[in-house]
Design an enzyme around this catalytic site. Sequence first.
Site, short mmCIF file in Angstrom:
data_model
loop_
_atom_site.label_atom_id
_atom_site.label_comp_id
_atom_site.label_asym_id
_atom_site.label_seq_id
_atom_site.Cartn_x
_atom_site.Cartn_y
_atom_site.Cartn_z
CG HIS A 269 -5.75 1.92 5.23
ND1 HIS A 269 -5.34 2.86 6.15
CD2 HIS A 269 -4.73 1.06 5.09
CE1 HIS A 269 -4.10 2.57 6.54
NE2 HIS A 269 -3.71 1.48 5.91
CB SER B 166 5.27 -1.67 11.94
OG SER B 166 4.87 -0.34 12.19
N GLY C 127 2.51 2.40 10.69
CA GLY C 127 3.45 3.50 10.48
C GLY C 127 4.19 3.93 11.72
CG ASN D 118 -1.69 1.22 1.44
OD1 ASN D 118 -1.76 2.06 0.54
ND2 ASN D 118 -2.31 1.36 2.61
CD GLU E 200 -3.49 -2.51 7.40
OE1 GLU E 200 -2.39 -2.75 6.90
OE2 GLU E 200 -4.12 -1.47 7.15
CE LYS F 25 -0.15 3.27 4.71
NZ LYS F 25 0.01 3.37 6.15
CD GLU G 163 -2.81 5.56 6.73
OE1 GLU G 163 -2.75 5.65 5.50
OE2 GLU G 163 -1.89 5.07 7.41
P1 PGA Z 1 2.92 0.37 7.63
O1 PGA Z 1 1.45 0.57 7.00
O2 PGA Z 1 3.48 -0.92 7.06
O3 PGA Z 1 3.70 1.57 7.18
O4 PGA Z 1 2.75 0.29 9.10
C1 PGA Z 1 0.58 -0.53 6.83
C2 PGA Z 1 -0.74 -0.07 6.28
O5 PGA Z 1 -1.20 1.01 6.66
O6 PGA Z 1 -1.36 -0.76 5.45
#
Ligand code: PGA
Length: 270
Positions: free
Chosen positions: A95, A228, A188, A9, A182, A11, A97
């Site tokens: 997601h 992460s 992140g 992803n 998640e 983003k 976010e």
């Molecule tokens: P990350 O993001 O690997 O940077 O923690 C995962 C995600 O949001 O799908």
Amino acid sequence: MRKPVMAGNWKMNCNNDEAKELADGVVARGGQVEDALVILCPPATALTTVNDSIKNSNVKLGAQNMFWEQSGAYTGELSADMLLSCGCEYVIIGHSERRGRFGSVDEEDAEALAAIFGDTDETVNRKVVAALAAGLKPIICCGELLSERQAGSTDDVVASQVKAALEGVSEADAANVIIAYEPVWAIGTGEVCDADEANRVCGMVRGVVAEVFNEDVADSMQILYGGSVKPNNVEGLMEQEHIDGGLVGGASLDAESFGTLIAVAADSAK
Ligand code: PGA
């Protein structure tokens, strides 16, 4: 047997030049892998660029979001058909976010401002249903906030997100669904969820899928962990019974790191 998945992803990263370079790098490292399903989810502006880079490889294309209507006066939104026409087979839906959890937006509150995209369980469900109807495979995200984990409500929160997302989905369509667990606090932040605990929650999600459909559907559904995932923790995650792959943000922006994740996923093919 569930095929391991490694989904990147990206983003809101990569203009078209950067997207081409990154996609070419991933194809060079993992483009011919057969034992894992590799999906790249670049920003919408780079979908056609990435589609061109992956055309002679096994890598698949996914979008990061979509709208449930087929067309109309929805400025800035993208329909399933538009994504299909760019070469997408997958779409990330819900997601964290993009999920708004706090209702009205207080401009002074950074956390609330970050929730302005405003997906809810209901809009996530509408998107899932519309994606499946159009022939796109949804990667449905679920996961608890840190405060919800601390309050001991992880399983309730995640189970209700999964049930709501799958409302009205037929058993036949369920074969085209991927779920990604998640935990929001692990995204992140560099703070990976302990592999045993991630496995426990993914197993709980599998139980919910069995309740909604049946054991067969649950046994064959790919359930990913996200938050992460990095080259140094991916092995411990991939060896877990209920973790079939990763939805990866940060580490998918580096072709070398993502190549390592793909190799570990392929090795884990059970
Ligand atoms: P990350 O993001 O690997 O940077 O923690 C995962 C995600 O949001 O799908």
